[in-house]
Write an enzyme that holds these catalytic residues in place. Structure first.
Site, short mmCIF file in Angstrom:
data_model
loop_
_atom_site.label_atom_id
_atom_site.label_comp_id
_atom_site.label_asym_id
_atom_site.label_seq_id
_atom_site.Cartn_x
_atom_site.Cartn_y
_atom_site.Cartn_z
CG ASP A 225 1.45 -36.90 6.47
OD1 ASP A 225 0.22 -36.87 6.69
OD2 ASP A 225 2.30 -36.41 7.24
CG ASP B 147 -3.34 -34.07 7.68
OD1 ASP B 147 -2.52 -33.75 8.55
OD2 ASP B 147 -4.08 -33.25 7.09
CD GLU C 212 -3.08 -34.40 12.83
OE1 GLU C 212 -2.55 -33.41 13.35
OE2 GLU C 212 -3.57 -34.36 11.68
CG HIS D 221 4.51 -31.50 10.89
ND1 HIS D 221 4.07 -32.71 11.39
CD2 HIS D 221 3.48 -30.98 10.19
CE1 HIS D 221 2.83 -32.91 10.98
NE2 HIS D 221 2.46 -31.88 10.24
CG ASP D 222 1.10 -29.89 12.87
OD1 ASP D 222 1.55 -29.22 11.91
OD2 ASP D 222 0.31 -30.84 12.73
C1 GLC Z 1 -2.59 -31.62 10.24
C2 GLC Z 1 -1.14 -31.44 9.85
C3 GLC Z 1 -0.86 -29.98 9.72
C4 GLC Z 1 -1.72 -29.42 8.63
C5 GLC Z 1 -3.20 -29.74 8.86
C6 GLC Z 1 -3.99 -29.56 7.61
O1 GLC Z 1 -2.86 -31.14 11.49
O2 GLC Z 1 -0.31 -32.10 10.75
O3 GLC Z 1 0.49 -29.70 9.49
O4 GLC Z 1 -1.58 -28.04 8.54
O5 GLC Z 1 -3.41 -31.08 9.26
O6 GLC Z 1 -3.66 -30.55 6.67
#
Ligand code: GLC
Length: 557
Positions: free
Chosen positions: A98, A199, A256, A332-333
Site C-alpha cells: 500500500d 491510497d 484507489e 478493508h473500508d
Molecule cells: C483510503 C483507505 C482508508 C483510509 C483512507 C485515508 O480510503 O483505504 O482505509 O482511511 O484512505 O488514508
C-alpha cells in the site's frame, strides 16, 4: 490488446492487523502472514496486496505513516518483512504494498519539521494557511468529521488534512515532496516488491487557491471530494511517477480513486498510454450511500439491483479494449459483501456469497478478494458503540449524533452495523476455537461470534463451501482467456431480480445468470439444459428456472 501478467491475476488482500497473530498480543503480524502463506497459495491467487505495514501511530490503522522505510514494530521488523517477501516469491506469489502518499502521519519527521516554524525548509511539504482561530481557511469537511483544517497555536496557521488531523496532506506542488516519494517507491521496488496499491491517489492535486466547496445543503462542512478528486495536475504527477519510477520496473499499480469517471480512468490507466495499470472505481460503492448527502456513506437501505447492474456494466463497457478493470466487492473500508449485496441469513448465506463471487469473477478485469470474503464472512453485527474501534465510525457517530443531532443513537447504530469499516476488520476466522485461531491473546477487535461455524477449517473440509467455490472460480479464470479478455454485454438492464450478462471472445460466448432474490424466478434465456455448464452454486441445473440466489455460467456457443 496488449496483455500483461496482472491481467490474468487474482489478488488477495491481507489486512495484517486482523489476519494472523503469532505472538499473542492480539494484533496480527508479519510472522503470522508467513505462517498462512500456504493457505493463500492453496486458494490459488497470484498476488497479495498488503495493507500498510509501515511504522505508524495507528490513528487510522496504518494509513498514517510516520516512517515509510520501516516496519510497524507491532507487525515485526524489516528482517521478517524480507522473509515474507522471499517466501511469497518462492511460492510464486507477487507482493504488492500500500502506498499512502496523499498524507503522512503528524508524527512523520517531515511534518514535525514543517511544524517547527514558518521558515522551516519543510514548511512547504504541507499546506499551511493563515486564518483566525475558529475561522478555518475554507469550508471543506474532513472525511472523518469536522473541518479539514487544524489550527496550530505555535505558528498561528492552519494545516490541511482531508482525513484525521493526525494525517496532514502532503503538498505535491513542491518538487521536493515528489522526489522524496519517488525515493520511497524505489526503496520498496528495489527490495523486490511487485507494485503498489495507491491510497486515495486521485486526491493529490489540490485546486489552485483552495476555494470553498459548493454547499447547497448548508451542511456544517462541505463535501470536499468534488474539490480534490482528479485535480488539475494529477495527470502530470502520474506521468512523472511513471517516467521516473514505475516504467523502470515490472510493477503492478492500482490507484484507489473515489469519484473517478470511466473517461478519466481510461486516461490514467489506458492499456496503451496509461501511467497506472488499474484504478479502483467507486460507482457501485456510492450507490449505497444515504439519500441525504450530509450523511454520506451512512445508510442502512438495501441496494437497488438495477442501479448496481448499471454501475458495474458501465465500467465493463467503458473500459473494454481501452483500460483494465479492477473487480471488487470488498476491502478493508467496505461492509462485508454477503451482508450488503447478498443475504447473510443462515439459510441463504452460502448460496448468496457464491452468487456474488460468480457474478464478479466472470467479469472482465482483475478480481480482488478481501480476506474472509472467500469464506463468506459476514458483517460483525455489533450492537454496542464500545465494540467499534474504527476512527471513521467513531468520528461519524460523534459528529452526527452528538454534535449535529442529524440522527439519533439507534439510527446511527443501524448505520454502523450496516456500513462500518469494522465489519470487514474483525479477525480472520481460521477455526472454531474460542479465538478463532487468530490469536492466543485478546483480539484487538472482537471476533464475529459466527466464527464457530464460518471458518477456514470447516470450509476446507466441505467440498460445497464458499472457499471451495472461490478456488474453482480462480482456476476457471486461469484456464480461460474468455473470462479474462472477453467483451461484456449486459442483458435486460431493467430486470430488478436477475443479473444477466454475456461475454464473447474469439467466436465463443459465455452466459452468466444470477438470481438476486430469495424467490424462484424464471427467465427466457437460451439455456442449454445439458452441457456447457461451467460453474453453478446449485448441484443440478434447471435451465430457465432460477432458484433463490442461484448463479451459473455456461458456454452457449
Ligand atoms: C483510503 C483507505 C482508508 C483510509 C483512507 C485515508 O480510503 O483505504 O482505509 O482511511 O484512505 O488514508
Amino acid at each position: 490488446m496488449k496483455q500483461s501478467w496482472w491481467q490474468h491475476a487474482v489478488v488477495y488482500q491481507v489486512y495484517p492487523r486482523s489476519f494472523q497473530d503469532s505472538d499473542g498480543d492480539g494484533i496480527g503480524d508479519l510472522a503470522g502472514i508467513i505462517q498462512r502463506l500456504p493457505y493463500i497459495k492453496e486458494l490459488g491467487v497470484d498476488v497479495i496486496w498488503l495493507n500498510p505495514v509501515y511504522k505508524s501511530p495507528d490513528r487510522d490503522n496504518g494509513y498514517d505513516i510516520s516512517d515509510y522505510r520501516s516496519i510497524q514494530p507491532r507487525f515485526g521488523d524489516m528482517k521478517t518483512f524480507d522473509r515474507l517477501l522471499e517466501q511469497a516469491h518462492a511460492l510464486g506469489l507477487h507482493l504488492v504494498m500500500d502506498l499512502v502518499v496523499n498524507h503522512t502521519s503528524d508524527q512523520h519527521e517531515w511534518f514535525k519539521k514543517s511544524r517547527e516554524s514558518k521558515d522551516s525548509p519543510y514548511r512547504d511539504f504541507y499546506f499551511w494557511r493563515d486564518g483566525e482561530p475558529g475561522i478555518p481557511p475554507n469550508n471543506w469537511g474532513s472525511y472523518f468529521g469536522g473541518s479539514t483544517w487544524e489550527y496550530d497555536d505555535a505558528s498561528k496557521q492552519y494545516y490541511l488534512h482531508l482525513f484525521a488531523k493526525e494525517q496532514p496532506d502532503l503538498n505535491w506542488e513542491n518538487p521536493q515532496v515528489r522526489e522524496s516519494i519517488w525515493d520511497v517507491m524505489r526503496f520498496w521496488l528495489d527490495k523486490g516488491v511487485d507494485g503498489f496499491r495507491m491510497d486515495v491517489i486521485n486526491f493529490i492535486s489540490k485546486p489552485e487557491g483552495l476555494p470553498d466547496a459548493p454547499n447547497p445543503e448548508h451542511a456544517a462542512y462541505a463535501n470536499v471530494e468534488p474539490m480534490v478528486a482528479d485535480g488539475p495536475k494529477l495527470n502530470e504527477y502520474f506521468k512523472e511517477m511513471n517516467s521516473k519510477v514505475l516504467s523502470k520496473y515490472d510493477a503492478m499499480s492500482v490507484g484507489e480513486m473515489p469519484s473517478v469517471t470511466a473517461q478519466d480512468a481510461v486516461e490514467y490507466a489506458g492499456l496503451e498510454t496509461g501511467e497506472l495499470n488499474m484504478v479502483f472505481q467507486f460507482d457501485h460503492v456510492t450507490l449505497a450511500f444515504n439519500k441525504d448527502p450530509r450523511l454520506g456513506k451512512w445508510n442502512d437501505e438495501p441496494v437497488n439491483l438495477v442501479a448496481l447492474k448499471r454501475a458495474l456494466s458501465k465500467w465493463q463497457q467503458a473500459l473494454d479494449g481501452k483500460a483494465w478493470n479492477s473487480l471488487y466487492w470488498n476491502n478493508h473500508d467496505r461492509a462485508r459483501a454477503v451482508s450488503r449485496f447478498g443475504d447473510d441469513r443462515p439459510e441463504f448465506r452460502v448460496r448468496s456469497a457464491k452468487m456474488l463471487a460468480l457474478v464478479l469473477h466472470m467479469m472482465q478485469g482483475t478480481p480482488y478478494i478481501y480476506q474472509g470474503e472467500e469464506l463468506g464472512m459476514t458483517n460483525a453485527h455489533f450492537t454496542r458503540l464500545e465494540q467499534y474501534q474504527d476512527i471513521e465510525s467513531l468520528e461519524a457517530y460523534h459528529q452526527f449524533v452528538d454534535v449535529e443531532h442529524l440522527v439519533d443513537h439507534d439510527t446511527m447504530m443501524r448505520y454502523l452495523a450496516t456500513e462500518s469499516r469494522d465489519n470487514a476488520r474483525t479477525p480472520m476466522q481460521w477455526d472454531a476455537t474460542a479465538k478463532g485461531g487468530f490469536t492466543e491473546g485478546t483480539p484487538w477487535l472482537e471476533l464475529n461470534t459466527n466464527h464457530d461455524e464460518i471458518n477456514v477449517d470447516a470450509e476446507l473440509n466441505d467440498p460445497d463451501s464458499v472457499l471451495r467455490f472461490y478456488q474453482r472460480l480462480i482456476e476457471l479464470r486461469h484456464n480461460n482467456d474468455l473470462i479474462v479478455y472477453g467483451n461484456y454485454i449486459e442483458l435486460d438492464p431493467e430486470d430488478d431480480e436477475v443479473f444477466a450478462y454475456k461475454r464473447q471472445y474469439e467466436g465463443r460466448t459465455m452466459l452468466v445468470l444470477s438470481n438476486f432474490t430469495d424467490q424462484t424466478v424464471t427467465r427466457d434465456y437460451p439455456v442449454p439444459v445439458d452441457g456447457g455448464l461451467m460453474i453453478s452454486n446449485y448441484q443440478d441445473d434447471q435451465g430457465a428456472t432460477l432458484r433463490p440466489y442461484e448463479a451459473k455460467a455456461f458456454m452457449v456457443a
